[in-house]
Design an enzyme around this catalytic site. Structure first.
Site, short mmCIF file in Angstrom:
data_model
loop_
_atom_site.label_atom_id
_atom_site.label_comp_id
_atom_site.label_asym_id
_atom_site.label_seq_id
_atom_site.Cartn_x
_atom_site.Cartn_y
_atom_site.Cartn_z
N HIS A 38 40.76 34.86 33.73
CA HIS A 38 39.19 34.84 34.30
C HIS A 38 38.68 36.44 34.41
O HIS A 38 39.49 37.03 35.39
CB HIS A 38 38.86 34.22 35.59
CG HIS A 38 39.00 32.58 34.96
ND1 HIS A 38 39.59 31.65 36.13
CD2 HIS A 38 38.54 31.94 34.07
CE1 HIS A 38 39.68 30.58 35.47
NE2 HIS A 38 39.07 30.65 34.22
N GLU A 74 38.05 38.25 38.02
CA GLU A 74 39.02 37.85 39.21
C GLU A 74 39.87 39.07 39.16
O GLU A 74 41.00 39.21 38.83
CB GLU A 74 39.71 36.58 38.96
CG GLU A 74 38.95 35.42 38.91
CD GLU A 74 39.45 34.14 38.64
OE1 GLU A 74 40.76 34.05 38.65
OE2 GLU A 74 38.68 33.17 38.64
N HIS A 77 45.16 34.40 40.11
CA HIS A 77 43.55 34.11 40.22
C HIS A 77 42.88 34.49 41.51
O HIS A 77 43.38 34.77 42.53
CB HIS A 77 43.27 32.71 39.92
CG HIS A 77 43.58 32.32 38.42
ND1 HIS A 77 42.65 31.97 37.73
CD2 HIS A 77 44.67 32.21 37.73
CE1 HIS A 77 43.21 31.76 36.59
NE2 HIS A 77 44.28 31.77 36.53
N GLU A 124 45.88 31.30 43.61
CA GLU A 124 44.58 31.57 44.04
C GLU A 124 44.51 32.68 45.44
O GLU A 124 45.58 32.30 46.26
CB GLU A 124 43.81 30.44 44.33
CG GLU A 124 43.29 29.57 43.33
CD GLU A 124 42.53 29.80 42.47
OE1 GLU A 124 41.90 31.12 42.66
OE2 GLU A 124 42.38 29.37 41.47
#
Ligand SMILES: O=C(O)CCC(=O)N[C@@H](CCC(=O)O)C(=O)O
Ligand SMILES: [Zn+2]
Length: 340
Positions: free
Chosen positions: A62, A65, A157, A222
């Site tokens: 992404h 990010e 991410h 994450e």
């Protein structure tokens, strides 16, 4: 990218469109380097006998990010300038380069929904890039499959919203019904991750691909909230950085069981948007891991009502702004009955 150069950084060269496949070359300390494609660079130890493991470190699937992109760029610079000794085969992947340039999650399609599918003649740029990355990983891991070296993939991410648990990982369970490996969870804890979500459902993510098709221990990690380049000072990635430096230098730490402080969760269900009248009934901006009492209406989708009936439920990744057929959130519950 021409041979051995530290400045500008690999990231700067990628963003400027100056990396494409190159011939292999050696750093002054003998480490082998090859740019495999735009935003994809591989390092191998000088002495093949030195190699302890094979690891893929990816980010930017992404494009907005950026904290993990800055972290991996720093590790690449440390290798290129000889500060970090390479005793593993390491493939760095900057995933959606065009989205990184534009500072957006994706240009046309969410790349993390485009893995594990058959290529099509009508595929757009992001689908073709995902297929190319799959080929890079198959090729990279084919050597470790032959000689039995440990295979790891960390796909880094950051999340759209805040989170009650800042750093957490999604762990696609190994294929063929095998259970999760507590040692892998303990290693994530060492890297600063506080909760792990055990994923037994199929998926279209990059980490699911390398778990299922390359036999790698693979994780989506994450690492806080998504911010533009240069605005990530609020995220402390020091533990992750030390852990990855260790891996690159061939250190694969060993532990007994899962540390007590790690939260272990499993997916109870996915909320899939099925029509254009889909409405999320909880705050779309709520923090990940917010507890949801039984009876909470999560979403309505025409005649369908999604209501919490699980004890101790929480939601992660709430997002109504997605295409029909895609995931608008995950309901998760504590994973019980696992020995630690
Ligand atoms: O914060 C969000 O809503 C999305 C953050 C993100 O990009 N998460 C990944 C998770 C991938 C997985 O389930 O393994 C994604 O949505 O692709
Ligand atoms: Zn992401």
């Amino acid at each position: 990218m021409s041979n051995f150069s530290i400045e500008p950084s690999f990231l700067a060269q990628v963003l400027a469109g100056k990396t494409c496949i190159s011939l292999p070359y050696c750093l002054p300390n003998g480490t082998h380097v090859q740019v495999m494609d735009e935003g994809v660079i591989r390092f191998e130890p000088k002495d093949p006998g030195d190699r302890q493991l094979d690891v893929v470190l990816s980010c930017g699937i992404h494009g907005n990010e950026t904290a993990p992109v800055e972290l991996l760029d720093q590790l690449i610079s440390q290798i290129l300038d000889g500060q970090l000794r390479v005793r593993a085969r390491v493939l760095f992947v900057f995933g959606n380069v065009e989205a990184m340039r534009q500072g957006v999650r994706c240009v046309a399609q969410d790349m993390n929904r485009l893995f594990c599918r058959l290529p099509d003649v009508d595929d757009g740029d992001e689908a073709r890039r995902a297929a190319m990355l799959e080929m890079q990983l198959m090729r990279f891991f084919s050597r470790s499959i032959q000689d039995g070296k440990p295979r790891l993939h960390y796909d880094l991410h950051t999340a759209i919203h805040g989170s009650l648990i800042e750093k957490f990982a999604i762990y696609p369970l190994p294929p063929h019904g095998r259970d999760f490996d507590p040692l892998q969870v303990a290693r994530l804890a060492c890297a600063g991750v506080d909760a792990v979500l055990l994923q037994s459902t199929t998926s279209t993510t990059f980490s699911f691909f390398s778990s299922q098709h390359c036999g790698a221990a693979a994780f989506t990690v994450e690492l806080g909230r998504a911010m533009p380049f240069g605005q990530n000072t609020h995220i402390d990635l020091s533990k992750m950085q030390s852990y990855l430096e260790g891996l690159i230098s061939g250190e694969l730490p060993d532990y007994d069981g899962v540390p007590a402080h790690i939260g272990l969760y499993k997916v109870s269900r996915e909320i899939i948007k099925q029509s254009d009248v889909f409405v999320l009934r909880v705050d779309a901006k709520m923090d990940n891991f917010t507890p949801l009492p039984v009876g909470t209406v999560l979403a309505e989708d025409g005649d369908i009502q999604h209501v919490v009936d699980e004890d101790d439920a929480r939601m992660i990744f709430p997002n109504p702004y997605i295409e029909i057929g895609q995931r608008a959130g995950l309901v998760i519950v504590p994973a019980k009955g696992y020995s630690r």
